[in-house]
Scaffold this motif. Structure first.
Motif, PDB file in Angstrom:
ATOM      1  N   ARG A   1       0.656  -1.006   0.203  1.00  0.00           N
ATOM      2  CA  ARG A   1       0.071   0.090   0.379  1.00  0.00           C
ATOM      3  C   ARG A   1       1.314   1.090   0.201  1.00  0.00           C
ATOM      4  O   ARG A   1       0.585   2.188  -0.591  1.00  0.00           O
ATOM      5  CB  ARG A   1      -1.465  -0.125   0.936  1.00  0.00           C
ATOM      6  CG  ARG A   1      -2.113  -0.936   1.227  1.00  0.00           C
ATOM      7  CD  ARG A   1      -2.909  -0.516   2.209  1.00  0.00           C
ATOM      8  NE  ARG A   1      -3.017  -0.630   3.504  1.00  0.00           N
ATOM      9  CZ  ARG A   1      -2.355  -2.030   4.276  1.00  0.00           C
ATOM     10  NH1 ARG A   1      -3.249  -3.026   3.799  1.00  0.00           N
ATOM     11  NH2 ARG A   1      -2.230  -2.225   5.376  1.00  0.00           N
ATOM     12  N   THR A   2       1.813   1.344   1.196  1.00  0.00           N
ATOM     13  CA  THR A   2       3.042   2.516   1.006  1.00  0.00           C
ATOM     14  C   THR A   2       3.246   2.367  -0.686  1.00  0.00           C
ATOM     15  O   THR A   2       3.958   3.766  -1.187  1.00  0.00           O
ATOM     16  CB  THR A   2       4.241   1.775   1.827  1.00  0.00           C
ATOM     17  OG1 THR A   2       3.246   1.810   2.764  1.00  0.00           O
ATOM     18  CG2 THR A   2       4.609   3.634   2.146  1.00  0.00           C
ATOM     19  N   SER A   3       4.024   1.542  -1.330  1.00  0.00           N
ATOM     20  CA  SER A   3       4.683   1.669  -3.138  1.00  0.00           C
ATOM     21  C   SER A   3       3.635   1.987  -3.530  1.00  0.00           C
ATOM     22  O   SER A   3       3.840   2.819  -4.468  1.00  0.00           O
ATOM     23  CB  SER A   3       4.973   0.059  -2.690  1.00  0.00           C
ATOM     24  OG  SER A   3       6.215  -0.412  -2.032  1.00  0.00           O
ATOM     25  N   LEU A   4       2.423   1.885  -3.776  1.00  0.00           N
ATOM     26  CA  LEU A   4       1.209   2.166  -4.716  1.00  0.00           C
ATOM     27  C   LEU A   4       0.813   3.574  -3.977  1.00  0.00           C
ATOM     28  O   LEU A   4       0.846   4.320  -5.188  1.00  0.00           O
ATOM     29  CB  LEU A   4       0.382   1.992  -4.177  1.00  0.00           C
ATOM     30  CG  LEU A   4      -1.201   2.682  -5.358  1.00  0.00           C
ATOM     31  CD1 LEU A   4      -0.797   1.619  -6.206  1.00  0.00           C
ATOM     32  CD2 LEU A   4      -2.254   1.328  -4.436  1.00  0.00           C
TER      33      LEU A   4
ATOM     34  N   LEU B   1      12.258   4.848  -6.007  1.00  0.00           N
ATOM     35  CA  LEU B   1      12.454   3.729  -3.608  1.00  0.00           C
ATOM     36  C   LEU B   1      10.781   3.312  -3.982  1.00  0.00           C
ATOM     37  O   LEU B   1      10.849   2.505  -3.042  1.00  0.00           O
ATOM     38  CB  LEU B   1      11.516   5.460  -3.655  1.00  0.00           C
ATOM     39  CG  LEU B   1      12.838   6.525  -3.371  1.00  0.00           C
ATOM     40  CD1 LEU B   1      12.741   8.081  -2.865  1.00  0.00           C
ATOM     41  CD2 LEU B   1      13.844   5.924  -2.395  1.00  0.00           C
ATOM     42  N   ALA B   2       9.663   3.576  -5.267  1.00  0.00           N
ATOM     43  CA  ALA B   2       8.840   2.640  -5.108  1.00  0.00           C
ATOM     44  C   ALA B   2       9.091   1.267  -5.162  1.00  0.00           C
ATOM     45  O   ALA B   2       9.068   0.086  -4.487  1.00  0.00           O
ATOM     46  CB  ALA B   2       7.777   2.903  -5.121  1.00  0.00           C
TER      47      ALA B   2
ATOM     48  N   ALA C   1      10.951  -4.389  -3.655  1.00  0.00           N
ATOM     49  CA  ALA C   1      12.159  -5.288  -3.413  1.00  0.00           C
ATOM     50  C   ALA C   1      12.670  -5.717  -2.340  1.00  0.00           C
ATOM     51  O   ALA C   1      12.644  -7.202  -1.411  1.00  0.00           O
ATOM     52  CB  ALA C   1      13.044  -4.806  -4.537  1.00  0.00           C
ATOM     53  N   LEU C   2      12.520  -4.591  -1.246  1.00  0.00           N
ATOM     54  CA  LEU C   2      13.152  -5.193   0.303  1.00  0.00           C
ATOM     55  C   LEU C   2      12.227  -6.384   0.559  1.00  0.00           C
ATOM     56  O   LEU C   2      12.333  -6.813   2.146  1.00  0.00           O
ATOM     57  CB  LEU C   2      13.153  -3.272   0.697  1.00  0.00           C
ATOM     58  CG  LEU C   2      14.688  -2.883   0.830  1.00  0.00           C
ATOM     59  CD1 LEU C   2      14.810  -1.669   1.210  1.00  0.00           C
ATOM     60  CD2 LEU C   2      15.808  -3.652   1.147  1.00  0.00           C
TER      61      LEU C   2
ATOM     62  N   SER D   1      12.448   7.418   2.707  1.00  0.00           N
ATOM     63  CA  SER D   1      11.536   7.821   1.328  1.00  0.00           C
ATOM     64  C   SER D   1      10.707   7.640   0.824  1.00  0.00           C
ATOM     65  O   SER D   1      10.342   9.304   0.553  1.00  0.00           O
ATOM     66  CB  SER D   1      11.606   6.535   0.525  1.00  0.00           C
ATOM     67  OG  SER D   1      12.452   5.535   1.041  1.00  0.00           O
ATOM     68  N   VAL D   2       9.525   7.940   2.230  1.00  0.00           N
ATOM     69  CA  VAL D   2       8.222   8.925   1.934  1.00  0.00           C
ATOM     70  C   VAL D   2       8.324  10.257   2.910  1.00  0.00           C
ATOM     71  O   VAL D   2       7.989  10.868   2.348  1.00  0.00           O
ATOM     72  CB  VAL D   2       7.270   7.900   3.555  1.00  0.00           C
ATOM     73  CG1 VAL D   2       6.271   8.626   3.422  1.00  0.00           C
ATOM     74  CG2 VAL D   2       6.658   7.080   3.426  1.00  0.00           C
TER      75      VAL D   2
END
Length: 116
Positions: A28-31, A61-62, A67-68, A98-99
């Motif tokens: 969700r954070t990556s989205l 970063l997303a 990947a992490l 990143s955020v």
């Protein structure tokens, strides 16, 4: 109720445990990071090259966060099978940084539009 398929090895005994919830949270954070990066492309007529640079940084970063999380999921499943957890603070620090970076870039962009 999910029942394991015959002949298929499960990553851990309970598929509803923390690794799945954590993976969903990171996705969700990556989205969200991806959506913010797409907003910068929408402002390309205002920011020109800066908009493209921020877009690339946000997308990178997303992708790195996803990947992490793949690695963290595997570690979480192993920790459950072993009966002990191993925290990974660097991944959390990376995602938080990143955020925050994306938020700062967004605020700077709004200030640039507002004050020219």
């Amino acid at each position: 109720m999910n029942t394991p398929r015959p002949g298929r090895r499960q990553p851990h005994a309970d598929p509803g445990l923390q690794p799945e919830r954590t993976t969903q949270s990171w996705l969700r954070t990556s989205l969200t990071m991806t959506v913010v990066s797409l907003l910068f492309i929408r402002w390309i007529n205002v920011f020109q090259t800066l908009s493209v640079v921020v877009f690339v940084v946000c997308i990178a970063l997303a992708i790195a966060a996803i990947a992490l999380q793949v690695r963290r999921y595997r570690l979480g499943a192993v920790s459950i099978r072993a009966g002990r957890g191993r925290p990974t603070p660097w991944a959390v620090i990376f995602l938080t940084s990143s955020v925050c970076l994306i938020a700062v870039l967004s605020i700077a962009s709004v200030l640039k539009i507002t004050f020219g």
